[in-house]
Design a protein around this motif. Structure first.
Motif: not given
Length: 647
Positions: A441-453
């Protein structure tokens, strides 16, 4: 008579007499639909337009304009080709046949002289005669034992028949010719108008190299001439861009099964391209903070058992080598365990993180002979590989840096047709993934957040993550229209756990790092194949194996000046050749154009006298006279700027 209910794509339902045919159904809707109908889908299965429907079903009429129509045309083409071959060569045997989105093929075996490409034109005439005769093609069911007896003289058809688990098998018959198997054909032979036999190639029976080699005949078919001509044009473009053909014509590389299938030999020009790319990516990565290493291509098998590769990828690995003293060595299929050993060699501190390790690492994969293709599918490959070891809180920032490196590289190679694909685990089926819900959950959220940023568009794909963590794949369209993964970034929480990797944190305690796998430009082999097809062999100046070809008009009077220019440009790192052969000048110029050299320089009396050069760029018909210093400077700038058009 019994009645059945048919449901149509729009949700409507109607009753019909049992055994109604799709053609009659189409006629009941409209005469125009009847004229356009070529087949039907009954409960999703493609069937003949005249095949009776015996029970309630969902029905969709397939017309000449529908996407499924070419499949019906191709089934018919394979049938008529088989009939024509059997008529021409009564003792011929048939292996496998297939129809797909790219056309069709038929495997054949003759006692003497397999079907050659030179025969295809005559074979089409034989097929055309069957089309003109328009003999009826009838579908029926035959007992399996009767078919086995009928095909007893054909070992391949007999083997296929025995593998079918059915007492009654559908067959199509035209005169004395019979072909078995479930398929949908056009109502009449004369309905096949737009087809083409394309090529022949060897194919092992059932794809096994230990079996006999058959001759595979390729072809395609459509329902209208416009689609056929567009497809033939597309195929001509593919042939023109085929990296295997260009690689042969430009003498870049070769693969010879006699000395090893799937093993590429790089000729001097191909090696120059590869070396240029290797130097480029190494320098790029070092500038981005990576430490480049060399590690062995052999490793103890136990390392791959620990990493999980032996359990998950054993079929793609070569057999282990028994060294005779209990040690089992394995040709590496992946570089990650090797880079893990580099990390483990020292005690690591949080102050060192991220630790970025990169290598142009040679790997070996066991690919079946039938899957090998030029540089795209090989058994030995060199991966532009890298692994970064980070603290958990560093993941997002490091992910962004890797992604920015990738996009910088794409710009230098003029690659702009790519998309991003974020791959997660399947939340409904987590058994095959590393067991740590919080990590996922945490790592998938990190990748998604990075792409959004970064403001990047991406597609989210559940169930496509690696078993050890989520990943980002960069999908690119090749010059031939195929989609393939060019780059990847993968998070890995499992390998650090399996190999007990640690670093000493600020609190003085041991902590587990996270491992990031990344490949920027795939393998050297696949990337260069991609570039050959993208550029059609006309590499930009910075990549071209020969950047400048100098042609003296007369060696006696102009060779010295040519050699002076060559020496001057080579000192600047340029790749310059002189064509001093005893050939006509126009021939040499054409040869330079054929070899796709970016700059062809002709030197005659006027050029020697004025300290100029006559320059002809690749693909242009006219030459221009330039001051020699200005020309040299322009080529240097061309290379330095990666041959970008905006320089």
């Amino acid at each position: 008579m019994a009645r059945i209910t048919l449901e149509f794509p729009d949700g409507s339902k109607r009753e019909f007499a049992q055994d109604v045919t799709p053609l009659s159904v189409a006629e009941s809707i409209s005469n125009s639909l009847k004229k356009q109908a070529v087949a039907a889908k009954v409960n999703g299965v493609l069937v003949d337009i005249n095949r009776p429907i015996v029970q309630d079903a969902q029905v969709e009429i397939v017309t000449k304009k529908d996407d499924a129509a070419p499949e019906v045309a191709r089934n018919t083409a394979v049938f008529l080709l088989s009939a024509a071959l059997k008529q021409k060569y009564p003792a011929i045997h048939f292996g496998e046949q297939a129809v797909n989105n790219d056309g069709f093929y038929l495997d054949t075996d003759k006692a003497e002289n397999q079907v050659s490409v030179d025969e295809l034109s005559a074979l089409m005439q034989d097929v055309n005669k069957l089309i003109k005769d328009n003999a009826p093609i009838e579908r029926q069911l035959m007992a399996k034992e009767d078919l086995v007896a009928r095909f007893s003289d054909d070992p391949y058809q007999t083997e296929i028949l025995k593998s079918i688990d059915s007492v009654q098998i559908p067959v199509y018959q035209m005169g004395e010719f019979i072909s078995f198997g479930e398929k949908a054909l056009l109502p009449k032979a004369s309905d096949l108008k737009y087809y083409q036999l394309l090529s022949v190639a060897g194919a092992y029976w059932q794809g096994k190299s230990s079996n006999p080699m058959l001759q595979r005949i390729y072809g395609t078919a459509f329902m209208n001439d416009e689609d056929l001509q567009a497809d033939l044009k597309r195929r001509a473009e593919i042939k023109e861009r085929d990296h295997r053909t260009i690689g042969r014509d430009l003498d870049l590389f070769f693969v010879d099964p006699k000395v090893g299938s799937g093993l590429a030999y790089w000729m001097p020009k191909g090696a120059t391209i590869r070396r240029t790319i290797e130097r480029y990516i190494t320098d790029k990565e070092i500038a981005a903070g990576y430490e480049h290493v060399y590690t062995p291509v052999l490793m103890n098998l136990d390392a791959y058992k620990t990493s999980g590769h032996w359990a998950h990828y054993r079929e793609d690995m070569f057999p282990p080598m028994d060294m005779g003293d209990g040690e089992m060595l394995e040709l590496r299929p992946m570089n990650c365990p090797s880079h893990i050993q580099i990390y483990k060699h020292h005690i690591r501190s949080y102050r060192e993180l991220p630790i970025r390790i990169a290598e142009l690492g040679m790997m070996h994969r066991y690919e079946k002979s039938g899957a090998l293709s030029g540089l795209q599918r090989v058994r030995e490959m060199t991966l532009n590989d890298g692994h970064t070891f980070v603290a958990l809180e560093q993941i997002e920032d490091e992910f962004k840096k890797v992604l920015q490196l990738m996009m910088d590289v794409y710009k230098d190679f003029n690659i702009d047709n790519y998309t991003f694909r974020l791959s997660y685990r399947d939340p409904a089926n987590t058994e095959k993934y590393f067991d740590d819900d919080e990590m996922w959950d945490r790592s998938q959220g990190m990748l998604k957040s990075a792409m959004d940023d970064l403001g990047l568009e991406y597609y989210e794909a559940e169930g496509e993550a690696a078993f050890y963590g989520p990943k980002l794949d960069v999908q690119t369209k090749t010059a031939l229209g195929n989609e393939e993964t060019l780059s990847t970034i993968q998070l890995d929480f499992m390998q650090p756990e399996k190999f007990q990797l640690t670093y000493v944190g600020e609190d003085g305690q041991e902590h587990r790092p996270v491992m990031i796998h990344r490949g920027v430009i795939s393998t050297m082999e696949r990337f260069i194949a991609y570039l050959i097809e993208m550029y059609k062999g006309a590499f930009p100046t910075w990549l071209s194996p020969v950047q400048v070809q100098i042609i003296p008009v007369n060696n006696e009077y102009h060779l010295d000046y040519a050699q002076e220019l060559q020496t001057r440009m080579r000192k600047l790192g340029l790749r310059v050749e002189i064509d001093a052969r005893n050939e006509k000048m126009n021939y040499k110029i054409r040869e330079a154009q054929t070899q796709k050299v970016p700059y062809t320089v002709v030197i005659g009396d006027q050029e020697v006298q004025d300290s100029t050069v006559s320059v002809r760029k690749y693909g242009e018909q006219d030459s221009s006279t330039e001051d020699v210093s200005m020309f040299v400077d322009s080529v240097v700038a061309d290379v330095k700027n990666y041959s970008r058009s905006e320089r």
